[in-house]
Structures are given as C-alpha cells and as structure tokens.
Scaffold this motif. Structure first.
Motif, PDB file in Angstrom:
ATOM      1  N   CYS A  16       0.831  -1.216   0.000  1.00 33.35           N
ATOM      2  CA  CYS A  16       0.000   0.000   0.000  1.00 33.35           C
ATOM      3  C   CYS A  16       0.861   1.260   0.000  1.00 33.35           C
ATOM      4  O   CYS A  16       0.571   2.227  -0.725  1.00 33.35           O
ATOM      5  CB  CYS A  16      -0.914   0.010   1.227  1.00 33.35           C
ATOM      6  N   SER A  20       1.196   4.212  -2.769  1.00 36.41           N
ATOM      7  CA  SER A  20       0.924   5.610  -2.426  1.00 36.41           C
ATOM      8  C   SER A  20       2.123   6.494  -2.723  1.00 36.41           C
ATOM      9  O   SER A  20       1.973   7.668  -3.073  1.00 36.41           O
ATOM     10  CB  SER A  20       0.523   5.734  -0.950  1.00 36.41           C
ATOM     11  N   LEU A  80      -8.311   1.323   4.526  1.00 34.61           N
ATOM     12  CA  LEU A  80      -7.346   1.029   3.468  1.00 34.61           C
ATOM     13  C   LEU A  80      -8.037   0.899   2.114  1.00 34.61           C
ATOM     14  O   LEU A  80      -7.588   1.469   1.112  1.00 34.61           O
ATOM     15  CB  LEU A  80      -6.589  -0.267   3.786  1.00 34.61           C
ATOM     16  N   MET A  84      -7.473   3.385  -1.236  1.00 30.38           N
ATOM     17  CA  MET A  84      -6.930   2.886  -2.496  1.00 30.38           C
ATOM     18  C   MET A  84      -7.870   3.136  -3.670  1.00 30.38           C
ATOM     19  O   MET A  84      -7.439   3.524  -4.755  1.00 30.38           O
ATOM     20  CB  MET A  84      -6.595   1.397  -2.368  1.00 30.38           C
ATOM     21  N   THR A 176      -3.147  -0.241  -8.802  1.00 30.76           N
ATOM     22  CA  THR A 176      -3.995  -0.415  -7.624  1.00 30.76           C
ATOM     23  C   THR A 176      -4.610  -1.811  -7.585  1.00 30.76           C
ATOM     24  O   THR A 176      -4.826  -2.376  -6.506  1.00 30.76           O
ATOM     25  CB  THR A 176      -5.120   0.637  -7.606  1.00 30.76           C
ATOM     26  N   VAL A 183      -4.045  -6.937  -0.297  1.00 33.05           N
ATOM     27  CA  VAL A 183      -4.678  -6.530   0.963  1.00 33.05           C
ATOM     28  C   VAL A 183      -5.860  -7.440   1.286  1.00 33.05           C
ATOM     29  O   VAL A 183      -6.042  -7.866   2.436  1.00 33.05           O
ATOM     30  CB  VAL A 183      -5.131  -5.057   0.884  1.00 33.05           C
TER      31      VAL A 183
END
Length: 405
Positions: A16, A20, A80, A84, A176, A183
């Motif tokens: 993540c 980012s 999260l 995203m 992504t 995740v």
C-alpha cells in the motif's frame, strides 16, 4: 493471526505504501519534463511546479491530522480499501487534465484521500505486534518510502519516455488492482478493530466519540508527544525536499541527462532502504528510540554538508547524498516506535494522524520554498542548506527524551 503469518500484515501494508509513494513522487518526475511543462504552460514556472507538490502535501497533512482518527473508530481495513479506490480514481482522472488549476485541485484531492494512510498502518502494527517487535514491523511497511522512490522514479521516467506524461497517471492507477488483491488476501480473516483497547470488553463495532474525545484530550496534554511531533516536522522537511527536487537538482544543477538522472535518483533511496533495515534491527535490540532518531538526523545533516562541499565528481556527490539518505532512513522506523512508546494505545491512530499530518503539513512548505530559492539564486545550494538546517534541528529537539525513551 498466529506465528509467522502475522508478518504478512506489514508486507501487505508495504504494498500500500509503495503504491501511495508512486502517487506522491510521480509529479516530481513530471515537473522536470519539458513536454509536461509545455502542455500545461509551466515552462520556467518553478514556483508553480513546486506548488503541485506543496498543494498535495498541505491537503495530505490536514487530512492526516483531521481524518486519521477514523482508524481508531472504524475498521482500519475498511479505511485502506477506501483510500486505495479513491486514489486510483483521482490518478486516472489526472491523465485527462489540460489545465494547471484543475491538476492542482486534483493533487489536493489526492492528498485528502491518502492522508490517513500512515496513521492506519501505524495503528494496525501497534495492535498486532508487541513493543519488542514494533520497530521491525514498522520498518517493513515504511520500506515503502525508499522502495517507492527507488522504483517510482525510473518507472515513471520510463513510462513518460515511452508513452508520454499522461500515461504515467493511468499506469499508476492500474497498479492499484494487484495491491487491492494483496490486501484482501491478507486481511480477509483479520479483525484489527476488536483489538482496540476501547473495544476489548464491548460488543460495539466502533468506539463512541465521547470515549475517544476524552482519551484524545489526555494525549494532547503530553509535552513529550509534541516534542516528537516537532521532530517529525524537521524529519519530513528533509524527506520532501529530497523527493520533490532531487531529479531537478541532478538535471539542472549537475547537468545530468534525464535518463541517467533516473538511476542517480534511485541510489539515495536504495541507501535509505538499507538505513531503515539497520535502524529497525538495532533499535529493537537496544530499545533506545529517541537516541536513534537524534543520531539519524545528525548523520543526515552531515551528509548534506558533504554534498555541498563536493565539486567536480557526480559520483562522489551522489555517494554523499546516499549516506545522508541512509542516515535519515535509520530514524524512519524508530520515530514510529518512539511514538508508540510515548502514547496510549486507545488513541494510536489519532496520535499517528496528528504526528504525520503536522509533519507533512509543515513539510508541504518545503517544495515551494525550495522552488522559490531556485528562482532567487539560480541553483539548489540554498535549498540543500535549508534541508541541512532542518536536519540539525531534528537532531537537537529529541535530546530531552533520550534517557526516558
């Protein structure tokens, strides 16, 4: 989550943070691209170019401070996912923009969407890992900072060179998809919400605002918390100065072509990665969080002093810059471990949000300040001197906490 499987959590958070960071630093490559500057009417507009990073950081810092508490009240996993999906949508829209004002507005929205990221990640680690493992667990996801920059700069340069600057936004948005999958696989059977101290003896799915408000008031009365926040202001001023202007420094001040600048830009962040690993291992062994942070910034400042003293050798200059970045990296996992040690668990996301938000909000002034210094002086020397001064300030501000933490 038993045994070694726990360590999949910071690795998922690592993915993540890398993503980012691609979002964050892609603009640093674009502001050195003549085609990007020409298409948006920004040729020679260094202050406006710096504003694209500053606008993001201002909103990122404000979002971290004022929305970070959501990780204490709701599921960090849900936070999260929301971050995203929002960032992917904003990055995709940027690829169609033709106007500086619209792009700046989207950069502000991107900062709002990503602001709570570090607070949420910090909260998850604090809830799942004992204190003796927190620096190493934090280090694993914080490695996303140097890895994101190490991969992000050459990746973005390659995409821009092959497909144009607009394609860089679309490419990052598509990345992504695999990160969301990672995740989902790691977090699908993990409930970090019920591990919040405020929910351990409750059937509620979120923390009442009155309970959270009382705990936050106690946090804000701790002078040690504000000392750590001030350290982070100096800490992130260094980072965002490096992230925002390193490619431009190499191209304009040192005469390195853009392709070679991609490789040179990666080296300090590779060194930063090594520094983070070593800093986490040493700190978990000796548990001297404040001391490690202070030493980290002293070394970063001394490294920049070396950069300023070197003439005629780009390799020697980048070696000194890499040493400086490595020393900065030593402090990265330690500052979060220090924050965890000095703040209550029931407001960990709030503490992390204020800490990260205040640092980034203040650090947001650095890219535009350095841009203005470039315009005023015609080179990056004054900008590097400012970063060096902030590093020495950070080294000194934690000295009162060295014995306690």
């Amino acid at each position: 989550m038993p045994g070694l499987r726990r360590w999949l959590v910071p690795l998922a958070l690592l993915a993540c943070v890398i993503l980012s960071f691609f979002d964050k630093i892609s603009i640093a490559v674009l502001i050195s691209s003549p085609a990007f500057q020409a298409d948006l009417g920004l040729t020679g507009e260094s202050t406006k170019l710096g504003l694209l990073m500053t606008g993001f950081l201002l909103s990122y810092g404000a979002s971290s401070m004022f929305l970070g508490f959501l990780g204490d009240i709701f599921s960090p996993r849900s936070c999260l996912y929301a971050m995203m999906f929002l960032t992917a949508a904003i990055m995709a829209i940027m690829g169609f923009v033709d106007d500086f004002g619209v792009l700046l507005g989207l950069r502000v929205l991107l900062g709002i969407a990503e602001g709570p990221m570090f607070a949420v990640a910090y909260t998850i680690v604090k809830r799942l890992f004992p204190p003796k493992e927190q620096a190493r667990a934090t280090m694993l996801w914080l490695l996303g900072t140097p890895i994101g920059a190490t991969l992000g700069f050459p990746f973005t340069i390659w995409v821009v060179d092959q497909f144009g600057w607009r394609a860089s936004f679309f490419a990052i948005a598509l990345l992504t998809i695999p990160v969301v999958l990672i995740v989902y696989l790691v977090f699908r059977n993990l409930d970090v919400t019920t591990r919040s101290p405020a929910l351990q003896h409750s059937d509620q799915s979120h923390v009442p605002l009155s309970t959270h408000r009382s705990a936050t008031t106690t946090l804000l009365k701790r002078w040690s918390f504000w000392s750590i926040c001030l350290f982070n202001v100096a800490f992130l001023a260094y980072l965002w100065g490096l992230n925002s202007w390193l490619p431009t420094y190499l191209v304009q001040d040192k005469g390195i072509d853009l392709d070679q600048a991609g490789m040179f830009s990666s080296l300090p962040f590779l060194a930063m990665l090594v520094g983070e690993v070593l800093g986490a291992i040493i700190s978990d062994r000796f548990d001297r969080r404040a001391l490690m942070c202070s030493i980290s910034m002293l070394g970063a400042g001394l490294g920049l002093a070396l950069v300023l003293s070197i003439e005629g050798s780009n390799w020697a200059m980048i070696a000194a810059m890499s040493f400086s970045a490595a020393m900065w990296g030593v402090g990265a996992p330690n500052v979060f471990a220090l924050l965890a040690k000095a703040t209550p668990s029931d407001v960990s996301a709030t503490a992390g949000g204020i800490f990260n938000g205040l640092g980034n909000f203040s650090g947001a002034l650095v890219p535009v300040l350095i841009g203005s210094l470039i315009v005023a002086t015609g080179n990056m020397t004054a900008g590097l001197m400012f970063m060096m001064a902030m590093a020495f300030l950070g080294a000194g501000v934690l000295l009162p906490l060295v014995r306690r933490y």
